[in-house]
Structure formats: structure tokens, C-alpha cells
Design a protein around this motif. Structure first.
Motif, short mmCIF file in Angstrom:
data_model
loop_
_atom_site.label_atom_id
_atom_site.label_comp_id
_atom_site.label_asym_id
_atom_site.label_seq_id
_atom_site.Cartn_x
_atom_site.Cartn_y
_atom_site.Cartn_z
N HIS A 7 -25.19 27.77 -31.75
CA HIS A 7 -25.96 26.37 -32.29
C HIS A 7 -26.72 25.96 -30.89
O HIS A 7 -25.96 25.65 -29.90
CB HIS A 7 -25.32 25.35 -32.70
CG HIS A 7 -25.94 24.30 -33.45
ND1 HIS A 7 -26.67 24.42 -34.64
CD2 HIS A 7 -26.52 23.16 -33.01
CE1 HIS A 7 -27.41 23.51 -34.88
NE2 HIS A 7 -27.25 22.61 -33.82
N GLU A 106 -30.88 23.91 -40.05
CA GLU A 106 -29.89 22.77 -40.19
C GLU A 106 -30.48 21.87 -40.95
O GLU A 106 -31.46 20.90 -40.50
CB GLU A 106 -29.61 22.56 -38.67
CG GLU A 106 -28.82 21.13 -38.56
CD GLU A 106 -27.81 20.87 -37.12
OE1 GLU A 106 -28.86 20.94 -36.30
OE2 GLU A 106 -27.11 20.60 -37.03
N TRP A 133 -27.64 17.97 -43.10
CA TRP A 133 -27.27 17.28 -41.88
C TRP A 133 -26.44 16.27 -42.40
O TRP A 133 -25.45 16.31 -43.08
CB TRP A 133 -28.64 16.92 -41.10
CG TRP A 133 -28.19 16.26 -39.78
CD1 TRP A 133 -28.11 17.22 -38.67
CD2 TRP A 133 -28.55 15.12 -39.12
NE1 TRP A 133 -27.74 16.71 -37.39
CE2 TRP A 133 -28.02 15.21 -37.68
CE3 TRP A 133 -28.65 13.92 -39.42
CZ2 TRP A 133 -27.91 14.09 -36.91
CZ3 TRP A 133 -28.71 12.80 -38.85
CH2 TRP A 133 -28.38 12.91 -37.31
N HIS A 173 -21.37 19.75 -40.76
CA HIS A 173 -22.17 18.70 -41.28
C HIS A 173 -21.91 18.47 -42.55
O HIS A 173 -22.24 17.29 -43.10
CB HIS A 173 -23.58 18.78 -41.02
CG HIS A 173 -24.12 18.55 -39.57
ND1 HIS A 173 -24.37 17.34 -38.83
CD2 HIS A 173 -24.52 19.36 -38.52
CE1 HIS A 173 -24.78 17.56 -37.80
NE2 HIS A 173 -24.78 18.57 -37.48
N HIS A 194 -20.93 24.61 -35.37
CA HIS A 194 -20.82 23.51 -34.13
C HIS A 194 -19.76 22.31 -34.54
O HIS A 194 -20.33 21.42 -34.89
CB HIS A 194 -21.93 23.21 -33.52
CG HIS A 194 -22.85 22.39 -34.30
ND1 HIS A 194 -23.61 22.90 -35.58
CD2 HIS A 194 -23.53 21.52 -34.40
CE1 HIS A 194 -24.43 22.33 -36.05
NE2 HIS A 194 -24.46 21.42 -35.62
N ARG A 205 -16.81 14.61 -37.85
CA ARG A 205 -17.86 16.11 -37.47
C ARG A 205 -16.88 17.04 -37.28
O ARG A 205 -17.17 18.45 -37.37
CB ARG A 205 -18.88 15.89 -36.73
CG ARG A 205 -20.14 15.40 -37.28
CD ARG A 205 -21.07 16.32 -37.93
NE ARG A 205 -21.58 17.32 -36.93
CZ ARG A 205 -20.99 18.43 -36.63
NH1 ARG A 205 -20.10 18.98 -37.27
NH2 ARG A 205 -21.62 19.34 -35.90
N ASP A 262 -24.29 23.23 -29.15
CA ASP A 262 -25.21 22.24 -29.46
C ASP A 262 -25.89 21.66 -28.25
O ASP A 262 -26.32 20.63 -28.01
CB ASP A 262 -24.34 21.11 -29.83
CG ASP A 262 -25.15 20.07 -30.98
OD1 ASP A 262 -26.42 20.70 -31.31
OD2 ASP A 262 -24.69 19.14 -31.53
#
Ligand SMILES: [Zn+2]
Length: 314
Positions: A7, A106, A133, A173, A194, A205, A262
């Protein structure tokens, strides 16, 4: 050292600032650049289409703009190949010089269950979708939506359509309920590109142990992420990343652990892991602590085997 990173948000930064040059050798305002991919030997980088929160009415056009940018500015000159098939993946892994880029989405807000638009994204090379998201959309609730519902009927039909099309699914997410809906509905293994372990750092998360066990059981993958506040509430460091890896290994995750930096989606970084050119320290720590096959699985092997199994042959 070989790396596959699940990611990054470099495309978002490049949309926001069209002067950014992915191939520039100077410090260009991007965490992930081509020279840094070379330095860390990143063989495959996932690139997310992530729309700005400023866009209140996302449309397919917004996704098309990202896809056009990806094709024009990342994969146009032959140094990086767009990975659409297992053939592409194998060619990149065999090549001494060529690198790969996998286009992902995403937040499927603009799709509204439209299967023609889903097909269009697939035809443009998108191979993985994270349905939400952080907030709710037509398909499901994200992890920060107060309602914390799961998938809608339309969202569940979308999961099935993705399965049939060969579009891979990303559960990072999603609300916890939506995660379990996906586990129930998807006929194919899915991933969290991620997310870290909630038992080590209690951020919403991150994944709880039951979610991690489910991803392992179903043959999915978990991309350990370098977002400092998902790693530790204080003083996030490479040692903190190791704690997440140790925990997931203790749940039997040697074949599921992967990376999802990320990079370009964060504005604080872990020391010695501040951009895509700095995977060497993390790799050193992994090889020091774990058998070679475990370290290699985390650094690239588990993403590689997942993609080799799940991408269309040609
Ligand atoms: Zn994200």
C-alpha cells in the motif's frame, strides 16, 4: 533483499501536486519514487487510488483520472510494468531490472454497485478494491463510522461480483462487522493491505486476534503498516513493528504476514523507515530474528504467492 509493498498513496500526492516527478532522483516530495524502489529493490509496489476527502460527490471520472495518471506517469516508459496478470508478475520477478506496479482502489464510493464501472476499472488494470475508507458508503461501513454496521445487500452482491471478476478484496478500513460479512460472503481469500495487531497497539484501524486468525485460516494476507500511530502509542520504532510481527507469528501467521507501508499516506514516519528507500534496516532486523524463509515471506514472498495464486493467468 526483495520487497513487495502492499500500500502507498503516491498517486494521491501526484494528483494533488502534478509537478511531482516519480522518476526524479532528487528529494521530490514523494516517499515512494523510482530511485527509492531501486535502492530497496521493491519489485512490486501497490498504488492506491484514494480520493481526497474534499471530493463530496465521487464519480467514476475521478478514478479514471488516477488510472490515467498511473499509466502516463508510472508505467509508461518500460521501467515499471503494470501488473494485471500472473504472467506480468512472473516476468517482473524474473527480470533483473524491471519493476511492477499494481493498481488498487481504496474506497469504492463512486461505484454505487455499478458492475459496468467495476469492469471498466478492471480493464484499466485495477486488481484490488478496499470497499470503504474510514466512513460509510453504499456498500459498507468503515471503521470510524459511528453506526458500525456491516455490508448492505448491494455491498454483498458487489463482493460476489468482485470474486467472479477476479477483483481482489482488501478489508483494511472496514468496520469489524463488515470484515466478518466479507469473511462470510467472499468465496476467495481476502487481505488487509495496511493494518497491524490491535493486541499490540489498540487503534481501531488495527485487527483483533479473531480477525487475524480468520485471515490466516482463509489464506489471506496482512500487510504490516508503518503508520506510527498504528504501531505504538508512544515512540514508534522498528522494534515496535517487530512486536506486531511477533504477535501475528504467535497466532500462526508466518504464511500470511506481508508489508503495507502506507508511504505517502502519512505525515509522520518511523525513524529509519521514513521512505521507500529505507527498507534495509527493517530487513536486517527480520533476518536477524527469524529463519530466512519467514523473513523473506514477510518482505515479499507472501504477497508474491498470494498474487501468483489470485491474479488471472494471462
Ligand atoms: Zn488507508
Amino acid at each position: 533483499m526483495i520487497i513487495i509493498d502492499g500500500h502507498c498513496d503516491a498517486l494521491f500526492k501526484m494528483i494533488e501536486n502534478p509537478s511531482l516527478d516519480f522518476f526524479a532522483s532528487d528529494l521530490s516530495g514523494l516517499d515512494v519514487t523510482y530511485p527509492r524502489m531501486c535502492r530497496s529493490n521493491i519489485k512490486v509496489q501497490f498504488f492506491a487510488i484514494y480520493l481526497s476527502e474534499r471530493i463530496k460527490n465521487p464519480r467514476l471520472d475521478h478514478y479514471l483520472e488516477y488510472a490515467a495518471l498511473f499509466h502516463r506517469k508510472i508505467v509508461s516508459d518500460g521501467r515499471i510494468r503494470a501488473i494485471r496478470t500472473r504472467n506480468d508478475l512472473e516476468a517482473v520477478m524474473r527480470s533483473g531490472t524491471e519493476r511492477g506496479a499494481l493498481l488498487t482502489l481504496e474506497g469504492a464510493d463512486a461505484l454505487h454497485g455499478n458492475l459496468l464501472h467495476l469492469q471498466t476499472l478492471y480493464d484499466l488494470g485495477v486488481r484490488m478494491i478496499g470497499t470503504t475508507w474510514n466512513y460509510a458508503n453504499w456498500a459498507a461501513d468503515g471503521i470510524l463510522e459511528p453506526r458500525q454496521a456491516g455490508f448492505t445487500l448491494q455491498g454483498k452482491a458487489f463482493i460476489k461480483a468482485c470474486n467472479e471478476l477476479g477483483m481482489l478484496l482488501d478489508a483494511s478500513h472496514l468496520s469489524v462487522r463488515a470484515f466478518w460479512d466479507m469473511a462470510e460472503c467472499s468465496r476467495k481469500p481476502f487481505v488487509a493491505t495496511h493494518s497491524n495487531a490491535k493486541a499490540v497497539c489498540s487503534h481501531p484501524r488495527n485487527l483483533d486476534d479473531d480477525q487475524i486468525r480468520e485471515l490466516i485460516r482463509a489464506g489471506g494476507r496482512i500487510g504490516i503498516t508503518f503508520v506510527p500511530w498504528f504501531v505504538s502509542h508512544q515512540g514508534a520504532a522498528i522494534d515496535g513493528i517487530i512486536k506486531h510481527i511477533d504477535h501475528i507469528l504467535s497466532l500462526g501467521g508466518a504464511g500470511s504476514l506481508a508489508l503495507g507501508s502506507d508511504f505517502d499516506g502519512i505525515d509522520r514516519w518511523i525513524p529509519q523507515l521514513e521512505h521507500a528507500g529505507q527498507f534495509d534496516r527493517l530487513a536486517f532486523e527480520l533476518y536477524k530474528r527469524y529463519p530466512d524463509d519467514v523473513a523473506e515471506g514477510i518482505l515479499y514472498g507472501n504477497w508474491y504467492s498470494f498474487l501468483a495464486e489470485q491474479l488471472p493467468a494471462r
